[in-house]
Design an enzyme around this catalytic site. Structure first.
Site, PDB file in Angstrom:
ATOM      1  N   LYS A   1      37.631  29.480  34.429  1.00  0.00           N
ATOM      2  CA  LYS A   1      37.982  28.245  35.100  1.00  0.00           C
ATOM      3  C   LYS A   1      36.810  27.285  35.181  1.00  0.00           C
ATOM      4  CE  LYS A   1      40.258  30.555  38.264  1.00  0.00           C
ATOM      5  NZ  LYS A   1      40.242  31.635  37.497  1.00  0.00           N
TER       6      LYS A   1
ATOM      7  N   GLU B   1      45.663  43.252  35.951  1.00  0.00           N
ATOM      8  CA  GLU B   1      44.842  43.269  37.175  1.00  0.00           C
ATOM      9  C   GLU B   1      45.692  42.991  38.413  1.00  0.00           C
ATOM     10  OE1 GLU B   1      42.951  40.135  38.954  1.00  0.00           O
ATOM     11  OE2 GLU B   1      42.937  38.827  37.188  1.00  0.00           O
TER      12      GLU B   1
HETATM   13  N1  PSU Z   1      41.276  34.185  37.826  1.00  0.00           N
HETATM   14  C1  PSU Z   1      42.461  33.807  38.358  1.00  0.00           C
HETATM   15  N2  PSU Z   1      42.874  34.364  39.505  1.00  0.00           N
HETATM   16  C2  PSU Z   1      42.134  35.320  40.103  1.00  0.00           C
HETATM   17  C3  PSU Z   1      40.898  35.744  39.520  1.00  0.00           C
HETATM   18  C4  PSU Z   1      40.516  35.135  38.381  1.00  0.00           C
HETATM   19  O1  PSU Z   1      43.140  32.957  37.824  1.00  0.00           O
HETATM   20  O2  PSU Z   1      42.587  35.805  41.135  1.00  0.00           O
HETATM   21  C5  PSU Z   1      40.139  36.883  40.113  1.00  0.00           C
HETATM   22  C6  PSU Z   1      39.935  37.935  39.010  1.00  0.00           C
HETATM   23  O3  PSU Z   1      40.368  39.173  39.493  1.00  0.00           O
HETATM   24  C7  PSU Z   1      38.442  37.928  38.775  1.00  0.00           C
HETATM   25  C8  PSU Z   1      37.937  37.556  40.137  1.00  0.00           C
HETATM   26  O4  PSU Z   1      37.950  39.165  38.333  1.00  0.00           O
HETATM   27  O5  PSU Z   1      38.836  36.546  40.564  1.00  0.00           O
HETATM   28  C9  PSU Z   1      36.517  37.071  40.075  1.00  0.00           C
HETATM   29  O6  PSU Z   1      35.984  37.106  41.355  1.00  0.00           O
HETATM   30  P1  PSU Z   1      34.407  36.976  41.576  1.00  0.00           P
HETATM   31  O7  PSU Z   1      34.070  35.584  41.108  1.00  0.00           O
HETATM   32  O8  PSU Z   1      34.197  37.171  43.060  1.00  0.00           O
HETATM   33  O9  PSU Z   1      33.747  38.040  40.745  1.00  0.00           O
END
Ligand code: PSU
Ligand code: MN
Length: 309
Positions: free
Chosen positions: A159, A27
């Protein structure tokens, strides 16, 4: 092989696809929004190297000038890691990036979508999005994508900034297997422990490949979440993280941070509050996940022709 005007696939990834060789999608929201500079570029390069080290081809997914790239060159990686105004691209944002010819980092959901379109089955990330604590209506598109897109997603759990029990309930409702790699416990990203269970424990990349084959051969359409606990020396105990997460969360509520900005805000604050300790853990677990994903892709490539989908 996908032929679509909005996609650009590197020759290296094309060849790997043609040969049925192991490929791991990576990603890029972690590059554009998840990590500070210069660690973001360094990490992106190390992830690719780690995948190669285990005999697979890396395919970093990202938007550049409105094109969906499956695999990017080192020069493009530098551009992406420097981009000031990169979008955070999940499902609803692809068309935005295309019409605005924008650069963007794909989230877990966005990367699953693009990787699956290209025929890539294994994907490595740090942690998935989920149900937020700050608002139970803030549910990451990552969860819906896991329900609908048949891809193996290797992560270190979700997390503890998230409502982990609610996130696991959602995955159960949607029929998404949650695999614990050499663990019975759902890992909580920085920490190995969460007190919550997984749906199955599997102890080798080969078993995970066999599991995926069994799941998809039944006609199941969902993804498979593989949770790979952060390694002991890099882990931060849950009890140590709890007050820090609570503080970051309270700040987000007080400052009215919500929507797409919430996850990057929380990650940034946690990194500041732990004086970089959480950042170090984040980098270590990302590499650990890339290695496991490459091994799973290797096992799967031998079984590819048996798949029902
Ligand atoms: N986990 C990490 N770093 C990140 C993300 C997740 O350690 O940058 C990112 C991933 O790309 C995940 C996104 O899909 O955050 C989730 O965002 P949201 O909660 O807005 O869907
Ligand atoms: Mn959200």
């Amino acid at each position: 092989m996908i032929k679509h005007p909005n996609f650009s696939i590197t020759p290296e990834v094309k060849i790997a696809l043609d040969l049925g060789a192991p490929i791991v999608a990576l990603e890029s929201t972690v590059i554009t929004h998840g990590l500070p500079r210069p660690q973001n570029l360094q990490l992106a390069r190390e992830m690719e190297k780690q995948v190669r080290g285990f005999g697979a081809t890396p395919a970093t997914v990202a938007l550049l000038d409105g094109k969906i790239h499956i695999g990017i060159s080192d020069g493009e990686l530098v551009r992406l890691s420097d981009a000031e105004s990169a979008l955070k691209v999940s499902h609803r944002d692809f068309a935005t990036a295309i019409v605005k010819k924008a650069n963007g980092g794909t989230t877990v959901a966005g990367t699953m979508f693009a990787a699956n379109m290209a025929g890539i089955k294994v994907f490595a990330t740090g942690g998935i999005g989920g149900v937020h604590k700050e608002s139970s209506f803030d549910i990451s598109t990552d969860l819906r994508s896991l329900a609908e897109i048949p891809t193996i997603v290797v992560c270190a759990g979700a997390k503890a900034i998230l409502d982990l029990p609610a996130t696991l309930e959602y995955l159960e409702t949607m029929g998404v297997p949650v695999v614990g790699y050499r663990t019975d416990e759902f890992p909580a990203f920085y920490s190995r422990e969460s007190g919550l269970g997984v749906s199955v424990r599997l102890d080798s990349p080969k078993e995970i490949a066999e599991f995926a084959q069994a799941h998809w051969n039944l006609g199941m359409k969902s993804g498979i979440l593989v949770t790979n606990p952060i390694l002991e020396p890099d882990a931060i105990p849950a009890a140590e993280m709890e007050p820090i997460i609570a503080r970051a969360s309270a700040e987000a509520v007080a400052q009215g941070v919500h929507g797409q900005k919430l996850t990057p805000f929380l990650l940034g604050r946690i990194s500041e509050l732990t004086k970089g300790k959480s950042l170090k853990a984040n980098l270590a677990l990302l590499l650990n996940n890339a290695g496991l994903a490459a091994q799973i892709a290797g096992e799967l490539s031998g079984k590819r022709k048996n798949w029902a989908i």
